[in-house]
Design a protein around this motif. Sequence first.
Motif, PDB file in Angstrom:
ATOM      1  N   ILE A  94       0.838  -1.209   0.000  1.00 23.99           N
ATOM      2  CA  ILE A  94       0.000   0.000   0.000  1.00 23.99           C
ATOM      3  C   ILE A  94       0.876   1.264   0.000  1.00 23.99           C
ATOM      4  O   ILE A  94       0.607   2.204  -0.747  1.00 23.99           O
ATOM      5  N   GLU A  95       1.906   1.285   0.824  1.00 17.20           N
ATOM      6  CA  GLU A  95       2.730   2.499   0.937  1.00 17.20           C
ATOM      7  C   GLU A  95       3.650   2.684  -0.263  1.00 17.20           C
ATOM      8  O   GLU A  95       4.126   3.786  -0.479  1.00 17.20           O
ATOM      9  N   ASN A  96       3.891   1.645  -1.016  1.00 19.96           N
ATOM     10  CA  ASN A  96       4.775   1.757  -2.185  1.00 19.96           C
ATOM     11  C   ASN A  96       4.022   1.883  -3.506  1.00 19.96           C
ATOM     12  O   ASN A  96       4.646   1.821  -4.564  1.00 19.96           O
ATOM     13  N   LYS A  97       2.708   2.046  -3.431  1.00 26.56           N
ATOM     14  CA  LYS A  97       1.938   2.256  -4.657  1.00 26.56           C
ATOM     15  C   LYS A  97       2.237   3.642  -5.200  1.00 26.56           C
ATOM     16  O   LYS A  97       2.340   4.601  -4.436  1.00 26.56           O
ATOM     17  N   PRO A  98       2.329   3.750  -6.515  1.00 26.10           N
ATOM     18  CA  PRO A  98       2.611   5.068  -7.124  1.00 26.10           C
ATOM     19  C   PRO A  98       1.435   6.009  -7.025  1.00 26.10           C
ATOM     20  O   PRO A  98       0.354   5.756  -6.841  1.00 26.10           O
TER      21      PRO A  98
END
Length: 98
Positions: A94-98
Amino acid sequence: MNNKTVNLTLLNATKLLHEFIAKHPGKFYRKALSNADFRKNLIKYILIRIPTRYRTFNYSIRSSFSTAPLKIIDKEKLQIEKHIYHGFYYTIRIENKP
């Protein structure tokens, strides 16, 4: 009457998360878990998925509040540990989604 309500599940989840950090010293885990917001999101992920236990203490008697004797129920411990692992990878995605 000075009562204080304590979220035992939160205390246990935090304790088990610290154990998880100690067990996984790799750079990948350390980098993610060094971020306070990441840890908060992981704790939220855990807490919304398991039943929460509370305990009320008489705050006027200081000796009545000690987290040392509070034991983690085996079922709760297994649930928390499972959700730490699942939540770690979910939160990373979730935190690394663009």
